[in-house]
Design an enzyme around this catalytic site. Structure first.
Site, PDB file in Angstrom:
ATOM      1  N   ARG A   1       0.857  -1.187   0.000  1.00 39.91           N
ATOM      2  CA  ARG A   1       0.000   0.000   0.000  1.00 39.91           C
ATOM      3  C   ARG A   1       0.890   1.233   0.000  1.00 39.91           C
ATOM      4  O   ARG A   1       1.919   1.259   0.696  1.00 39.91           O
ATOM      5  CB  ARG A   1      -0.917   0.033   1.235  1.00 39.91           C
ATOM      6  CG  ARG A   1      -2.130  -0.879   1.181  1.00 39.91           C
ATOM      7  CD  ARG A   1      -3.140  -0.476   0.098  1.00 39.91           C
ATOM      8  NE  ARG A   1      -4.288  -1.375   0.034  1.00 39.91           N
ATOM      9  CZ  ARG A   1      -4.412  -2.403  -0.791  1.00 39.91           C
ATOM     10  NH1 ARG A   1      -3.440  -2.691  -1.642  1.00 39.91           N
ATOM     11  NH2 ARG A   1      -5.508  -3.145  -0.797  1.00 39.91           N
TER      12      ARG A   1
ATOM     13  N   GLU B   1      -2.621   7.486  -5.091  1.00 35.10           N
ATOM     14  CA  GLU B   1      -2.930   6.778  -6.332  1.00 35.10           C
ATOM     15  C   GLU B   1      -4.376   6.923  -6.786  1.00 35.10           C
ATOM     16  O   GLU B   1      -4.670   6.763  -7.976  1.00 35.10           O
ATOM     17  CB  GLU B   1      -2.563   5.294  -6.221  1.00 35.10           C
ATOM     18  CG  GLU B   1      -3.438   4.497  -5.273  1.00 35.10           C
ATOM     19  CD  GLU B   1      -3.060   3.019  -5.252  1.00 35.10           C
ATOM     20  OE1 GLU B   1      -1.857   2.701  -5.167  1.00 35.10           O
ATOM     21  OE2 GLU B   1      -3.975   2.177  -5.321  1.00 35.10           O
TER      22      GLU B   1
ATOM     23  N   HIS C   1      -0.879  -0.287  -9.661  1.00 41.77           N
ATOM     24  CA  HIS C   1      -1.650  -1.251  -8.853  1.00 41.77           C
ATOM     25  C   HIS C   1      -2.082  -2.444  -9.709  1.00 41.77           C
ATOM     26  O   HIS C   1      -3.260  -2.796  -9.799  1.00 41.77           O
ATOM     27  CB  HIS C   1      -2.861  -0.568  -8.211  1.00 41.77           C
ATOM     28  CG  HIS C   1      -3.214  -1.184  -6.892  1.00 41.77           C
ATOM     29  ND1 HIS C   1      -3.406  -0.459  -5.751  1.00 41.77           N
ATOM     30  CD2 HIS C   1      -3.384  -2.477  -6.532  1.00 41.77           C
ATOM     31  CE1 HIS C   1      -3.702  -1.270  -4.746  1.00 41.77           C
ATOM     32  NE2 HIS C   1      -3.684  -2.508  -5.201  1.00 41.77           N
ATOM     33  N   GLN C   2      -1.073  -3.061 -10.292  1.00 37.67           N
ATOM     34  CA  GLN C   2      -1.287  -4.094 -11.294  1.00 37.67           C
ATOM     35  C   GLN C   2      -0.933  -5.480 -10.765  1.00 37.67           C
ATOM     36  O   GLN C   2      -1.189  -6.486 -11.424  1.00 37.67           O
ATOM     37  CB  GLN C   2      -0.365  -3.732 -12.484  1.00 37.67           C
ATOM     38  CG  GLN C   2      -0.427  -4.593 -13.684  1.00 37.67           C
ATOM     39  CD  GLN C   2       0.699  -4.244 -14.655  1.00 37.67           C
ATOM     40  OE1 GLN C   2       1.241  -3.137 -14.639  1.00 37.67           O
ATOM     41  NE2 GLN C   2       1.060  -5.182 -15.503  1.00 37.67           N
TER      42      GLN C   2
END
Ligand code: NAI
Length: 332
Positions: free
Chosen positions: A234, A263, A295-296
């Site tokens: 995170r 993000e 965030h893949q």
């Protein structure tokens, strides 16, 4: 029964529509994030389904409660974006998908690590321009290096196992050491000892008030000069401004992030035609030794199939007054 999805993307619809055949929920997919501006969009849905950057704070939850929502279903593992106390106070159940594919995230972590240290992202662009020179592409072996893993839950454990396979020494820090990992040769130490001894540090602990800015000026200073730091957990685990200072002073040699503090304004969107106002991410992306993915890490076929199945099953069970299959799925 009706479910309203927020932050829905075409791939969510693709997988949820397949697995919803077994349940027959009436699903409406909204692309927008859930937040105070849109909570009123909920109409007669018994459940809302949200993702990592939806803001499910006390204000939003009180609107959801007024609208008769019974379940907030997270289609992800992390739940730092939901005010669980507010949900409890309003009698709304909250569920998540605690374990959909730890390997998906662990393997992406390895992909980012190898890309950075072997500079394949640069080589890819270079050879496309018929530049076959190796100058500037010098990397280092993982074999024999010391890897520090902060948080050895499901994802951290999977990452430890892969790193052992590469022939690395793996040091770990977690308030709850994992016996099996210890038997396989992973050594548990204090956070400081792990930070001081590791060539590569990978973060796999959750974001909580206690881990917010775990990586800051003072913990960065404990790390070996030339350290490679990876965060697929995170964004709030790293104080980004301090990380930028450490990159400028070359104390941190490589940084890979799949998550970023701010993000929600950027990730999961095509902003290629926009002016990005966030100077911090622009500064990060200007470093040749920083790799950013949006965030893949979770994004594999296996993970999306599991997320859709478990989320729908959680909602179905709760609405029928039962417990989800996995007790860790029920947060409130
Ligand atoms: P988990 O709950 O299985 O493991 C978390 C571990 O962190 C636990 O062993 C816990 O004891 C440990 N921990 C807690 N506080 C700590 C501290 N202060 N220092 C060191 N360790 C600490 O969670 P899992 O499934 O392994 O996921 C880890 C994190 O990965 C999630 O919290 C989530 O934020 C992130 N994640 C990121 C994804 C992505 O696509 N980038 C996808 C899925 C999860």
């Amino acid at each position: 029964m009706k479910i309203l999805f927020f932050s829905a993307k075409p791939y969510d619809k693709q997988f949820f529509d397949i697995y919803n055949r077994a349940y027959g929920f009436e699903i409406e997919y909204l692309e927008t994030h859930l937040g105070p501006h849109i909570a009123n969009a909920v109409n007669d849905q018994a459940a809302v389904c949200v993702f990592v950057n939806d803001k499910v704070n006390a204000g939003v939850i009180s609107v959801l409660a007024e609208k008769g929502v019974k379940v907030i279903a997270l289609r992800c593992a992390g739940f730092n974006n939901v005010d669980l106390d507010a949900a409890r106070a309003h009698g709304i159940r909250v569920c998540r998908v605690p374990e959909y594919s730890p390997e998906a995230v662990a393997e992406h972590t390895v992909a980012m690590l190898l890309t950075l240290i072997r500079k394949t992202h640069k080589a890819y662009n270079r050879v496309r321009e018929q530049n076959f020179s190796l100058n500037g592409l010098l990397g280092f072996n993982l074999h024999g290096r010391t890897i520090g893993v902060i948080g050895t839950g499901k994802i951290g454990s999977a990452f430890c196992r892969i790193m052992r396979g590469f022939g690395c020494r793996v040091l770990a820090h977690d308030p709850f050491p994992n016996n099996e990992l210890q038997l396989s040769g992973i050594e548990y130490h204090t956070l400081e000892a792990v930070l001081r001894s590791s060539d590569v540090i990978s973060l796999h602990c959750p974001l909580t008030p206690g881990t917010h800015y775990l990586i800051n000026e003072s913990t960065l200073a404990m790390m070996k000069p030339g350290v490679t730091l990876i965060n697929t957990s995170r964004g709030g685990l790293i104080n980004t401004a301090h990380a930028i200072d450490a990159l400028k002073s070359k104390h941190v040699a490589n940084l890979a992030i799949d998550v970023y503090e701010q993000e929600e304004k950027l990730f999961f969107k095509d902003l290629s035609q926009s002016i990005i106002e966030d100077d911090t991410i622009q500064r990060l992306m200007s470093f040749p030794n920083v790799l950013v993915t949006a965030h893949q890490a979770f994004f594999t076929e296996e993970a999306l199939a599991e997320i859709a199945q478990v989320t729908l099953q959680n909602i179905d069970r709760i609405l029928r007054g039962e417990e989800p299959d996995d007790h860790a799925a029920l947060l409130v």
